[in-house]
Motif scaffolding. Structure first.
Motif, PDB file in Angstrom:
ATOM      1  N   ARG A 161      30.167  29.018  42.925  1.00  0.00           N
ATOM      2  CA  ARG A 161      30.505  30.412  42.782  1.00  0.00           C
ATOM      3  C   ARG A 161      31.355  30.455  41.690  1.00  0.00           C
ATOM      4  O   ARG A 161      32.221  29.429  41.272  1.00  0.00           O
ATOM      5  CB  ARG A 161      31.385  30.962  43.817  1.00  0.00           C
ATOM      6  N   ASP A 162      31.057  31.148  40.481  1.00  0.00           N
ATOM      7  CA  ASP A 162      31.839  31.147  39.339  1.00  0.00           C
ATOM      8  C   ASP A 162      32.629  32.544  39.067  1.00  0.00           C
ATOM      9  O   ASP A 162      33.243  32.819  38.198  1.00  0.00           O
ATOM     10  CB  ASP A 162      30.823  30.987  38.113  1.00  0.00           C
ATOM     11  N   THR A 208      39.625  28.303  49.412  1.00  0.00           N
ATOM     12  CA  THR A 208      38.014  28.200  49.614  1.00  0.00           C
ATOM     13  C   THR A 208      37.877  26.970  48.777  1.00  0.00           C
ATOM     14  O   THR A 208      38.540  26.726  48.141  1.00  0.00           O
ATOM     15  CB  THR A 208      37.074  29.361  49.069  1.00  0.00           C
ATOM     16  N   ASP A 209      36.841  26.269  48.933  1.00  0.00           N
ATOM     17  CA  ASP A 209      36.052  25.262  48.572  1.00  0.00           C
ATOM     18  C   ASP A 209      35.131  25.640  47.577  1.00  0.00           C
ATOM     19  O   ASP A 209      34.050  26.268  48.002  1.00  0.00           O
ATOM     20  CB  ASP A 209      35.706  23.940  49.500  1.00  0.00           C
ATOM     21  N   THR A 224      33.987  18.342  45.015  1.00  0.00           N
ATOM     22  CA  THR A 224      34.584  19.680  45.783  1.00  0.00           C
ATOM     23  C   THR A 224      35.760  19.974  45.309  1.00  0.00           C
ATOM     24  O   THR A 224      36.755  19.158  44.918  1.00  0.00           O
ATOM     25  CB  THR A 224      34.453  19.277  47.067  1.00  0.00           C
ATOM     26  N   ILE A 225      36.061  21.393  44.782  1.00  0.00           N
ATOM     27  CA  ILE A 225      37.522  21.753  44.241  1.00  0.00           C
ATOM     28  C   ILE A 225      37.982  22.435  45.414  1.00  0.00           C
ATOM     29  O   ILE A 225      37.291  23.677  45.666  1.00  0.00           O
ATOM     30  CB  ILE A 225      37.128  22.463  42.897  1.00  0.00           C
ATOM     31  N   ALA A 226      39.259  22.189  45.975  1.00  0.00           N
ATOM     32  CA  ALA A 226      39.780  23.122  46.878  1.00  0.00           C
ATOM     33  C   ALA A 226      40.839  24.043  46.117  1.00  0.00           C
ATOM     34  O   ALA A 226      41.445  23.675  45.477  1.00  0.00           O
ATOM     35  CB  ALA A 226      40.753  22.164  47.815  1.00  0.00           C
TER      36      ALA A 226
END
Lengths: 327, 252
Positions: B28-29, B40-41, B175-177
């Protein structure tokens, strides 16, 4: 405004997330449980109805314990004071127990006090000392009031019945106040006194209102009875009348200069408070007043100690980091 | 489904590459934070397309992914004991402090690039450039450490030394938390390809974090129209007091 805050110890009722009964406070910038906040407002409203006090001096420290930034707690509390004092003042207006002239003089001092207060408040905020200043003011204020009440109600309990006004000098007696210039006649209070003491008193209440978010009834009522020697019948009504305007003015000052009035929090607290007061008044009527005062003194001293301990204990992290919003 | 489509897109765009190029996409951007946002991740997929497909050089290539939020000035205050109480004594300011910083790499950063390179591209928490405002002296190191510590505690800063994984020879993911207290603004997502401790190529894409909902509107209202906001708050409180006095009178 503040993105990073030091962690507070008392955040048990709050999760880091917003559940179904949670609401995000837009100004305090934290999620709270709706029922918990209404319950807190109701509990303090109950105490306020039971003891016949404003309740701001209990509610503000509780908000701070919950992690709400002290400037937001204080500013939002003054909004709550508007609601509770309007309610009380209207009852006194109907009963004709308000001295408008005295109220007006108190207001002149009060507005000046509020303006001086907000200047002090913002200077301390810029210096990073406002949280400490609010906490210290509460420790001193609650400590002295709680201590006095505790002592007085213990004595009253021991001697069986309470003695009102130990040093009753009567209406004709003169004090230093009668030698001050700028005298004015207050028909409703049957007084002919200088305007200086009421202006100074109003100034002090305005200052307290800005810094602590309280109505100041704890100071203004005894001062009006013992210092100004106003008839007891008009004291509470006049005090409520002037504090309505002071609290409204204070709310405006906080809203305009600091944007710290949290309307969502205020609504929750007011809603709870309105319900709580009703039950408190009825419950309080069934209890002995000395017992009530002793219980209130105990609560006030407990809050004072809790605030005091936080100031004395070494902080978990001596550094605090405050970011400005990047937008 | 969505991620699959994204992968396809990356593969297609990367296939037109000449020497060695990077392409990446986010799951998602554009993220809208409402009151129910609990964090969200975000998944980032990327591909390396190299001409000639030299299999032997797979081992010495590394990927670093950086997500950086808008910069903001920061004030750090230090409490000291004064008599019985703890009081804020010294306060220092920093400018250019990212409101959010995430870095993930295929292996620890010091094994990927030289200190000078990491410093120049601000890769890694140790290589962020916090500076005092122009004309002031550099605060002691523990002030800088306090920012890193407290931002990390709020999950706003993180470093994942093994956060980037290769799925195949040329595809990687991380994965960016994103935490619940995410500051809003336009974020920069940068992907760097290292070969022999040097940056070969890079890829950049924006990530928009916006706030939405009634709370957001109230916050802006309080900041933009403080007089009207204050007046409304006072009127609302007065109204509540009036109504409660009416109820109270009927009950008496």
């Amino acid at each position: 405004m503040l993105s990073v805050r030091p962690a507070h110890a008392f955040n048990a009722p709050f999760g880091s997330s917003c559940g179904p009964m949670e609401i995000y406070l837009p100004i305090a910038e934290m999620p709270v449980n709706i029922l918990f906040m209404i319950g807190l407002g109701a509990a303090v409203g109950f105490l306020s109805g039971m003891f016949g006090v404003g309740g701001g001096f209990i509610l503000t420290p509780f908000l701070m314990f919950l992690g709400i930034p002290p400037p937001v707690a204080v500013a939002t509390q003054s909004t709550q004071v508007v609601a509770s004092s309007v309610s009380g003042a209207l009852t006194h207006l109907r009963n004709g127990t308000v001295d408008f002239k005295m109220g007006g003089i108190l207001l002149i001092g009060g507005f000046c006090g509020s303006i001086a207060g907000i200047a002090l408040f913002n200077a301390l905020k810029a210096a990073g000392q406002i949280d400490l200043f609010i906490a210290l003011s509460y420790v001193i204020f609650l400590g002295s009031i709680g201590g006095l009440m505790f002592w007085e109600s213990l004595g009253a309990l021991r001697h069986g019945e309470s003695k009102v006004g130990a040093s009753n000098r009567g209406p004709g007696a003169h004090t230093w106040i009668h030698f001050l210039p700028l005298k004015m006649r207050f028909h409703r209070s049957k007084l002919y006194i200088s305007v200086i003491p009421p202006i100074v008193l109003g100034f002090l209440i305005g200052l307290l209102s800005v810094v602590m978010g309280v109505g100041g009834g704890f100071i203004s009522v005894p001062a009006m009875i013992y210092l100004l020697r106003m008839p007891t019948s008009v004291v509470v009504g006049t005090s409520l009348f002037q504090i309505t305007f002071i609290a409204a003015f204070t709310t405006m000052l906080h809203a305009v200069t600091n944007h710290t009035v949290d309307a969502v929090l205020a609504i929750l607290l007011i809603f709870g408070g309105v319900i709580g007061v009703q039950f408190g008044v009825r419950f309080g009527a069934r209890l002995r007043s000395e017992v009530l005062r002793l219980a209130l003194a105990g609560l006030v001293l407990f809050i004072c100690a809790r605030l005091g301990v936080d100031l004395i204990l070494p902080p978990s992290d001596p550094f605090s980091v405050v970011s400005e919003t990047a937008e | 489904m969505r991620i699959g489509a994204l992968l396809l897109l990356i593969l297609m765009s990367a296939s037109s590459a000449r020497a060695e190029e990077l392409a990446a996409g986010l799951s998602r951007d554009d993220i809208k934070i409402s009151s129910s946002f609990t964090g969200t991740d975000l998944v980032l997929f990327g591909a390396i397309e190299s001409e000639g497909a030299a299999i032997g050089t797979v081992a010495d290539r590394d990927v670093v992914v950086v997500v950086r939020g808008p910069n903001a000035p920061v004030t750090v205050r230090r409490k000291e004991r004064l008599g019985p109480i703890w009081i804020n004594r010294d306060q220092r300011q920093f400018v250019g402090v990212p409101s959010f910083y995430f870095v993930a790499s295929t292996k620890p950063l010091q094994d990927i690039g030289d200190r000078a390179t990491l410093d120049r591209y601000h890769l890694g928490l140790a290589h962020l450039d916090f500076n005092p405002p122009p004309g002031t002296v550099m605060p002691p190191a523990d002030y800088r450490a306090a920012i890193l510590r407290q931002k990390a505690r709020g999950e706003l800063y993180s470093e994942q030394p093994n956060g980037v994984q290769f799925i195949s020879g040329s595809l990687f993911r991380t994965t960016i938390a994103l935490p619940s207290n995410l500051p809003s603004g336009t974020y920069d997502v940068n992907v760097y390809l290292f070969r022999k401790r040097e940056i070969v190529t890079a890829f950049s894409t924006p990530l928009r974090i916006g706030k939405t909902g009634v709370e957001r509107w109230l916050f802006k209202f309080a900041a933009d129209e403080p007089w009207i906001y204050g007046l409304l708050a006072v009127m609302l409180a007065g109204l509540a007091g009036w109504i409660s006095s009416l109820i109270f009178r009927q009950r008496q």
